[in-house]
Design an enzyme around this catalytic site. Structure first.
Site, PDB file in Angstrom:
ATOM      1  N   CYS A   1       6.053  41.662 -28.562  1.00 42.24           N
ATOM      2  CA  CYS A   1       4.801  42.361 -28.868  1.00 42.24           C
ATOM      3  C   CYS A   1       3.689  41.329 -28.932  1.00 42.24           C
ATOM      4  O   CYS A   1       3.777  40.368 -29.704  1.00 42.24           O
ATOM      5  CB  CYS A   1       4.912  43.119 -30.187  1.00 42.24           C
ATOM      6  SG  CYS A   1       3.339  43.836 -30.710  1.00 42.24           S
ATOM      7  N   GLY A   2       2.657  41.524 -28.140  1.00 41.25           N
ATOM      8  CA  GLY A   2       1.558  40.568 -28.104  1.00 41.25           C
ATOM      9  C   GLY A   2       0.579  40.722 -29.244  1.00 41.25           C
ATOM     10  O   GLY A   2       0.175  39.728 -29.859  1.00 41.25           O
ATOM     11  N   HIS A   3       0.184  41.975 -29.544  1.00 39.42           N
ATOM     12  CA  HIS A   3      -0.730  42.138 -30.679  1.00 39.42           C
ATOM     13  C   HIS A   3      -0.066  41.638 -31.949  1.00 39.42           C
ATOM     14  O   HIS A   3      -0.715  41.055 -32.821  1.00 39.42           O
ATOM     15  CB  HIS A   3      -1.164  43.608 -30.825  1.00 39.42           C
ATOM     16  CG  HIS A   3      -0.370  44.411 -31.793  1.00 39.42           C
ATOM     17  ND1 HIS A   3       0.724  45.174 -31.433  1.00 39.42           N
ATOM     18  CD2 HIS A   3      -0.474  44.554 -33.152  1.00 39.42           C
ATOM     19  CE1 HIS A   3       1.233  45.764 -32.495  1.00 39.42           C
ATOM     20  NE2 HIS A   3       0.540  45.417 -33.554  1.00 39.42           N
TER      21      HIS A   3
ATOM     22  N   GLY B   1      -0.814  42.969 -25.875  1.00 34.43           N
ATOM     23  CA  GLY B   1      -0.553  41.581 -25.477  1.00 34.43           C
ATOM     24  C   GLY B   1       0.479  41.480 -24.378  1.00 34.43           C
ATOM     25  O   GLY B   1       0.235  40.853 -23.335  1.00 34.43           O
ATOM     26  N   THR B   2       1.658  42.092 -24.597  1.00 32.83           N
ATOM     27  CA  THR B   2       2.620  42.160 -23.499  1.00 32.83           C
ATOM     28  C   THR B   2       2.047  43.042 -22.385  1.00 32.83           C
ATOM     29  O   THR B   2       2.317  42.824 -21.199  1.00 32.83           O
ATOM     30  CB  THR B   2       3.979  42.704 -23.965  1.00 32.83           C
ATOM     31  OG1 THR B   2       3.816  43.989 -24.572  1.00 32.83           O
ATOM     32  CG2 THR B   2       4.644  41.759 -24.955  1.00 32.83           C
TER      33      THR B   2
ATOM     34  N   ASP C   1      -0.766  52.487 -28.444  1.00 35.17           N
ATOM     35  CA  ASP C   1      -1.251  51.179 -28.881  1.00 35.17           C
ATOM     36  C   ASP C   1      -2.772  51.235 -28.972  1.00 35.17           C
ATOM     37  O   ASP C   1      -3.455  51.551 -27.993  1.00 35.17           O
ATOM     38  CB  ASP C   1      -0.806  50.109 -27.878  1.00 35.17           C
ATOM     39  CG  ASP C   1      -1.072  48.699 -28.352  1.00 35.17           C
ATOM     40  OD1 ASP C   1      -1.885  48.508 -29.286  1.00 35.17           O
ATOM     41  OD2 ASP C   1      -0.475  47.768 -27.781  1.00 35.17           O
TER      42      ASP C   1
END
Length: 337
Positions: free
Chosen positions: A91-93, A257-258, A252
């Site tokens: 997970c990017g965030h 991010g991803t 989201d």
């Protein structure tokens, strides 16, 4: 009522997308890998995931992460991402938020240079974050994600009410079915959330019927959980606006991010952007952005891939020490769908 174990958490948001960071109370097996830690959680602490992600402590759109000890000296910490339904590979965030929270709350030693590097072990692979800070202020996170690649292009399917569309299957730390909404009437905006959620779940099932998902080098990664809708941006300077639909239809709030990693791989494969070309991505709320860049090429086995970086900032919301009564079915967590 009786005395219960206590679990300490930190709450953040990244451009509106929440994160519950669970950093204490779980006795991970010594020396275990990140996959072994996830298996341990699934077998022994899945009740904790449900209790913190679902009501009455969480909500249908809550997202979280178990912050774990590293499995070796190659890493500084492990990240196991969760929501009210299941586990995610990356997970990017969340990485932006947990890295900033670790620096802000003294969970990692600050580098005197003002840029602290944190090596995270995830079930998707190594993710390296750098966190900028100045005095008592933590400014932003930039992370290099796992390599991204396009697995399939132009997967044809029918979306009810919007006609025939095509999707690309792209890996960016999770697998995404990426769908161009330009030319349709469906707009990405909070007021269209229910429709975006419903259409995302339909699209995901259609894509799952058409393609087999398998990561080139990681045998355990073989699932499509995310669908990304995109169209023209509403913020000047952004390349696109998108929303990621996942799990039970959650949306989201952030640019993702991803998701930004996958979108850059998607656009690079189609010749829209090149390597070392910075881009800006816009999310559902239209109020914040992420910065992305593909900094090079690599391979995943025999498959060409690109190296994405993503930069963003997160806000601290608060902390909590939760006690959980596992004998109370309501206290143990529930969802209203």
């Amino acid at each position: 009522m009786r005395v219960q174990d206590v679990y300490n958490v930190i709450y953040t948001h990244t451009e509106g997308e929440p994160l519950c960071i669970i950093y204490s109370g779980v006795p991970y097996p010594a020396g275990s890998t990140i996959l072994e830690k996830r298996a341990f959680l699934e077998e022994n602490y899945d009740w904790l995931r449900k209790a913190l992600m679902r009501e009455p402590r969480g909500h249908a759109d809550m997202f979280g992460v178990f912050l774990t000890p590293p499995s070796s000296r190659d890493y500084d910490a492990g990240l196991i991402y969760i929501d009210g339904k299941e586990y995610s590979h990356m997970c990017g965030h969340g990485t932006i938020a947990v890295a900033m929270a670790m620096v802000a709350n003294g969970l990692v030693a600050r580098d005197p240079s003002g840029l602290t590097r944190i090596r995270f072990e995830t079930t998707a692979g190594l993710v390296v974050a750098e966190v900028a800070h100045e005095g008592d202020r933590v400014l932003w996170t930039r992370f290099e994600n796992v390599p991204a690649y396009v697995a399939a292009q132009d997967i044809a399917f029918e979306l009810p009410g919007y006609g025939p569309l095509k999707a690309d299957l792209v890996w960016g730390g999770n697998y995404f079915g990426i769908i161009d909404l330009r030319g349709t009437s469906l707009r990405i905006a909070p007021e269209n959330g229910s429709e975006l959620s419903r259409m995302g779940l339909i699209a995901r099932e259609e894509i799952r019927k058409k393609v087999k998902v398998q990561h080139p080098t990681e045998a355990h990664i073989n699932n499509l959980n995310f669908v990304t809708f995109w169209h023209e941006p509403t913020i000047e300077g952004c390349l696109y606006k998108n929303v990621h639909v996942f799990s039970a239809g959650q949306l989201d709030r952030s640019p993702g991010g991803t998701g930004t990693s996958a979108m850059m791989a998607y656009f690079e494969a189609r010749g829209v952007i090149g390597l070392n070309q910075p881009i800006t991505s816009e999310g559902l709320l239209g109020s914040g952005t992420f910065e992305g860049c593909l900094i090079g090429e690599t391979t995943l086995g025999t498959v060409r891939a690109v190296r994405p970086t993503v930069k963003g900032t997160a806000g601290m919301l608060g902390t909590a020490s939760w006690t959980i009564n596992r004998e109370d079915p309501v206290d143990a967590g529930f969802l209203v769908l």
